[in-house]
Write an enzyme that holds these catalytic residues in place. Sequence first.
Site, PDB file in Angstrom:
ATOM      1  CG  HIS A  15      37.005  47.560  36.088  1.00 36.60           C
ATOM      2  ND1 HIS A  15      37.299  46.336  36.654  1.00 36.60           N
ATOM      3  CD2 HIS A  15      38.004  48.385  36.485  1.00 36.60           C
ATOM      4  CE1 HIS A  15      38.411  46.422  37.354  1.00 36.60           C
ATOM      5  NE2 HIS A  15      38.870  47.669  37.261  1.00 36.60           N
ATOM      6  CG  HIS A  17      39.948  52.165  39.265  1.00 36.78           C
ATOM      7  ND1 HIS A  17      40.086  51.661  40.538  1.00 36.78           N
ATOM      8  CD2 HIS A  17      40.003  51.103  38.426  1.00 36.78           C
ATOM      9  CE1 HIS A  17      40.228  50.340  40.470  1.00 36.78           C
ATOM     10  NE2 HIS A  17      40.176  49.976  39.193  1.00 36.78           N
ATOM     11  N   GLY A 172      44.055  47.060  44.208  1.00 38.69           N
ATOM     12  CA  GLY A 172      45.365  47.251  44.810  1.00 38.69           C
ATOM     13  C   GLY A 172      46.340  46.128  44.517  1.00 38.69           C
ATOM     14  CD  GLU A 202      44.840  44.191  37.499  1.00 38.75           C
ATOM     15  OE1 GLU A 202      44.379  44.332  38.642  1.00 38.75           O
ATOM     16  OE2 GLU A 202      45.203  45.133  36.796  1.00 38.75           O
ATOM     17  CG  ASP A 279      41.682  49.230  35.183  1.00 39.83           C
ATOM     18  OD1 ASP A 279      40.896  49.224  36.142  1.00 39.83           O
ATOM     19  OD2 ASP A 279      42.844  48.783  35.254  1.00 39.83           O
TER      20      ASP A 279
HETATM   21  O1  LIG Z   1      44.030  47.622  37.522  1.00 37.53           O
HETATM   22  C1  LIG Z   1      44.061  47.812  38.745  1.00 37.53           C
HETATM   23  N1  LIG Z   1      44.364  46.785  39.577  1.00 37.53           N
HETATM   24  C2  LIG Z   1      44.387  46.918  40.924  1.00 37.53           C
HETATM   25  N2  LIG Z   1      44.151  48.072  41.532  1.00 37.53           N
HETATM   26  C3  LIG Z   1      43.881  49.138  40.747  1.00 37.53           C
HETATM   27  C4  LIG Z   1      43.814  49.061  39.361  1.00 37.53           C
HETATM   28  N3  LIG Z   1      43.524  50.284  38.878  1.00 37.53           N
HETATM   29  C5  LIG Z   1      43.401  51.093  39.947  1.00 37.53           C
HETATM   30  N4  LIG Z   1      43.629  50.398  41.079  1.00 37.53           N
HETATM   31  C6  LIG Z   1      43.635  50.904  42.451  1.00 37.53           C
HETATM   32  C7  LIG Z   1      44.384  52.229  42.589  1.00 37.53           C
HETATM   33  C8  LIG Z   1      43.349  53.180  43.060  1.00 37.53           C
HETATM   34  O2  LIG Z   1      43.870  54.115  43.974  1.00 37.53           O
HETATM   35  C9  LIG Z   1      42.313  52.292  43.701  1.00 37.53           C
HETATM   36  C10 LIG Z   1      40.936  52.865  43.832  1.00 37.53           C
HETATM   37  O3  LIG Z   1      40.460  53.397  42.644  1.00 37.53           O
HETATM   38  O4  LIG Z   1      42.316  51.140  42.874  1.00 37.53           O
HETATM   39 ZN   LIG Z   2      40.654  48.256  38.051  1.00 33.53          ZN
END
Ligand SMILES: O=c1[nH]cnc2c1ncn2[C@H]1C[C@H](O)[C@@H](CO)O1
Ligand SMILES: [Zn+2]
Length: 339
Positions: A15, A17, A172, A202, A279
């Site tokens: 995990h 991003h 998101g 979350e 993350d």
């Molecule tokens: O922790 C998260 N929770 C929900 N969405 C997230 C988290 N970290 C990043 N994102 C979103 C923001 C980014 O633009 C998108 C794609 O990587 O995923």
């Molecule tokens: Zn994430």
Amino acid sequence: MDFDTLHALGKTELHCHLDGSLSLSCIRQLAKMINRPLPASDDALRQLVQAPTNSENLADYLKTFDFVAPLLQTKKALQMAAFDVVAQAAAENVRYIEIRFAPAFSISGDLSLSEATEAVIEGLHQAVNQFDIVAKALVCGMRQLPNVDNQTMFRANAALVGNGLVGGDFAGNEADFPTSVCTPAIKTAQALGVPLTFHAGECHCPQNIAEAIFLGVPRIGHATACFDQPDLIQKIVQTHTTIELCLTSNLQTKAARSLDEFPYRALKAAGAAITINTDNRTVSNTTLTHEYELYQTYFKTTAADFLTFNLNAINAAFISEPAKQTLRDRLHQDYAAYL
Ligand SMILES: O=c1[nH]cnc2c1ncn2[C@H]1C[C@H](O)[C@@H](CO)O1
Ligand SMILES: [Zn+2]
């Protein structure tokens, strides 16, 4: 184990991003390509690309991502970004990583939803050829987008699955767009044969985790809200759902308002398949080594635990069984001296 030992140990990450994990030097290079001025000092730049320490919730944390989105709109930029994140992971001895990104956030220029993914895959390939790591891509549907947009994204990318792209995710705004809202797009991705992981739990909402498991999603990102839900934890164990824990991120988004609200202890005690993840390396100002150090400090996690969590990650990775076995053998070798 001291920091250097944790750094040297082989690690796996499910995990991570792309847009939340770019190094400052990569951000500078990407900004230069579009003539975007940035602060001269790294400290000042860091203020712009890290989530504020006093983020109130997930929505607040997610605002930080708006900064890098304009930098990731060309093939070259996405290639460079993917290369950069794999290079960072390889430098801390991550042997397998799945890097996720949202194609819908990279189509403001000329790229299509699949060209964006092809560019990321190309960057992963370049890095894999240079470093001792296996790296794969995941595409994220975004919860706050209409289902039809996420369905279009999964349809556009389904043909790439197995070819550098290994699966999908939904990320998101979870508070306003729960699992039930995304269900049509989840079902579309599943019908297309896209292996799925899914952000859930979350925002103090265990129901979102339960519903995703009910839909047959085999991996859950975060799952924080299960910490005080023994029935849900039992469900996670019975269904062999793999949990992608992200400690630093959870403390920042207040998904866990304290360590007591972080589900590690409860999930571990129940025998759930847990994994450790960053993350967002840059937005959360962390590395996988740093996360391991936090688990050691807070939870007395041992080398044997870390090996188990890495094997859990390999078991849940969206790759072939022979590829998994090679990675498992390597991990056993890496940890042998510490067990
Ligand atoms: O922790 C998260 N929770 C929900 N969405 C997230 C988290 N970290 C990043 N994102 C979103 C923001 C980014 O633009 C998108 C794609 O990587 O995923
Ligand atoms: Zn994430």
